[in-house]
Design a protein around this motif. Structure first.
Motif, PDB file in Angstrom:
ATOM      1  N   TYR A  51      41.007  46.443  38.246  1.00  0.00           N
ATOM      2  CA  TYR A  51      40.544  45.175  38.799  1.00  0.00           C
ATOM      3  C   TYR A  51      39.484  45.418  39.873  1.00  0.00           C
ATOM      4  O   TYR A  51      38.507  44.677  39.963  1.00  0.00           O
ATOM      5  CB  TYR A  51      41.701  44.385  39.399  1.00  0.00           C
ATOM      6  N   SER A  52      39.677  46.436  40.697  1.00  0.00           N
ATOM      7  CA  SER A  52      38.694  46.748  41.739  1.00  0.00           C
ATOM      8  C   SER A  52      37.347  47.113  41.132  1.00  0.00           C
ATOM      9  O   SER A  52      36.301  46.661  41.594  1.00  0.00           O
ATOM     10  CB  SER A  52      39.181  47.905  42.612  1.00  0.00           C
ATOM     11  N   LEU A  53      37.381  47.950  40.091  1.00  0.00           N
ATOM     12  CA  LEU A  53      36.131  48.365  39.444  1.00  0.00           C
ATOM     13  C   LEU A  53      35.403  47.192  38.792  1.00  0.00           C
ATOM     14  O   LEU A  53      34.176  47.136  38.792  1.00  0.00           O
ATOM     15  CB  LEU A  53      36.413  49.439  38.394  1.00  0.00           C
ATOM     16  N   LEU A  54      36.182  46.253  38.251  1.00  0.00           N
ATOM     17  CA  LEU A  54      35.591  45.107  37.555  1.00  0.00           C
ATOM     18  C   LEU A  54      35.345  43.900  38.463  1.00  0.00           C
ATOM     19  O   LEU A  54      34.781  42.898  38.029  1.00  0.00           O
ATOM     20  CB  LEU A  54      36.501  44.690  36.391  1.00  0.00           C
ATOM     21  N   GLY A  55      35.786  43.989  39.710  1.00  0.00           N
ATOM     22  CA  GLY A  55      35.587  42.888  40.656  1.00  0.00           C
ATOM     23  C   GLY A  55      36.495  41.698  40.410  1.00  0.00           C
ATOM     24  O   GLY A  55      36.174  40.571  40.785  1.00  0.00           O
ATOM     25  N   ILE A  56      37.635  41.932  39.799  1.00  0.00           N
ATOM     26  CA  ILE A  56      38.593  40.866  39.502  1.00  0.00           C
ATOM     27  C   ILE A  56      39.635  40.811  40.608  1.00  0.00           C
ATOM     28  O   ILE A  56      40.058  41.836  41.130  1.00  0.00           O
ATOM     29  CB  ILE A  56      39.282  41.119  38.142  1.00  0.00           C
ATOM     30  N   LYS A  57      40.050  39.604  40.971  1.00  0.00           N
ATOM     31  CA  LYS A  57      41.099  39.430  41.971  1.00  0.00           C
ATOM     32  C   LYS A  57      41.921  38.206  41.607  1.00  0.00           C
ATOM     33  O   LYS A  57      41.407  37.093  41.591  1.00  0.00           O
ATOM     34  CB  LYS A  57      40.483  39.271  43.358  1.00  0.00           C
ATOM     35  N   THR A  58      43.201  38.406  41.270  1.00  0.00           N
ATOM     36  CA  THR A  58      44.073  37.278  40.949  1.00  0.00           C
ATOM     37  C   THR A  58      44.955  36.902  42.123  1.00  0.00           C
ATOM     38  O   THR A  58      45.753  35.979  42.022  1.00  0.00           O
ATOM     39  CB  THR A  58      44.967  37.614  39.731  1.00  0.00           C
ATOM     40  N   CYS A  59      44.808  37.606  43.229  1.00  0.00           N
ATOM     41  CA  CYS A  59      45.572  37.327  44.432  1.00  0.00           C
ATOM     42  C   CYS A  59      44.870  36.213  45.217  1.00  0.00           C
ATOM     43  O   CYS A  59      43.677  36.324  45.506  1.00  0.00           O
ATOM     44  CB  CYS A  59      45.690  38.580  45.278  1.00  0.00           C
ATOM     45  N   PRO A  60      45.577  35.151  45.586  1.00  0.00           N
ATOM     46  CA  PRO A  60      44.934  34.029  46.260  1.00  0.00           C
ATOM     47  C   PRO A  60      44.645  34.248  47.742  1.00  0.00           C
ATOM     48  O   PRO A  60      44.134  33.350  48.412  1.00  0.00           O
ATOM     49  CB  PRO A  60      45.958  32.892  46.081  1.00  0.00           C
ATOM     50  N   MET A  61      44.952  35.423  48.276  1.00  0.00           N
ATOM     51  CA  MET A  61      44.735  35.666  49.714  1.00  0.00           C
ATOM     52  C   MET A  61      43.251  35.607  50.045  1.00  0.00           C
ATOM     53  O   MET A  61      42.409  36.108  49.308  1.00  0.00           O
ATOM     54  CB  MET A  61      45.309  37.029  50.108  1.00  0.00           C
ATOM     55  N   LYS A  62      42.952  34.987  51.167  1.00  0.00           N
ATOM     56  CA  LYS A  62      41.564  34.848  51.594  1.00  0.00           C
ATOM     57  C   LYS A  62      41.127  36.066  52.399  1.00  0.00           C
ATOM     58  O   LYS A  62      41.932  36.723  53.046  1.00  0.00           O
ATOM     59  CB  LYS A  62      41.409  33.604  52.473  1.00  0.00           C
ATOM     60  N   LYS A  63      39.835  36.344  52.341  1.00  0.00           N
ATOM     61  CA  LYS A  63      39.293  37.451  53.126  1.00  0.00           C
ATOM     62  C   LYS A  63      39.224  37.053  54.590  1.00  0.00           C
ATOM     63  O   LYS A  63      38.925  35.923  54.922  1.00  0.00           O
ATOM     64  CB  LYS A  63      37.889  37.819  52.641  1.00  0.00           C
ATOM     65  N   ASN A  64      39.483  37.990  55.484  1.00  0.00           N
ATOM     66  CA  ASN A  64      39.391  37.718  56.924  1.00  0.00           C
ATOM     67  C   ASN A  64      38.023  38.045  57.429  1.00  0.00           C
ATOM     68  O   ASN A  64      37.346  38.891  57.070  1.00  0.00           O
ATOM     69  CB  ASN A  64      40.443  38.507  57.692  1.00  0.00           C
TER      70      ASN A  64
END
Length: 64
Positions: A51-64
């Protein structure tokens, strides 16, 4: 390492991984079933390198 696997994705990974491991342990699918260790690990840790390599994120946490 930040979380990139959401809750529904984590549950699905653990369930599928455990099923594969169980099938491998009973000899139903042969050695390939032991690949189930990977989804179990990524589900438990909440991080998937692919997921990191492909830029995928299924986690709804927001970036700080």
């Amino acid at each position: 390492m930040s979380l990139n696997v959401g809750s529904w994705d984590r549950v699905l990974r653990v369930v599928v991984g455990l099923v594969l491991i169980a099938l491998a342990a009973t000899g139903t699918v042969g050695l390939w079933g032991w690949i189930g260790v990977v989804p179990v690990a990524t589900g438990l840790f909440g991080f998937c390198p692919a997921y990191s390599l492909l830029g995928i994120k299924t986690c709804p946490m927001k970036k700080n």
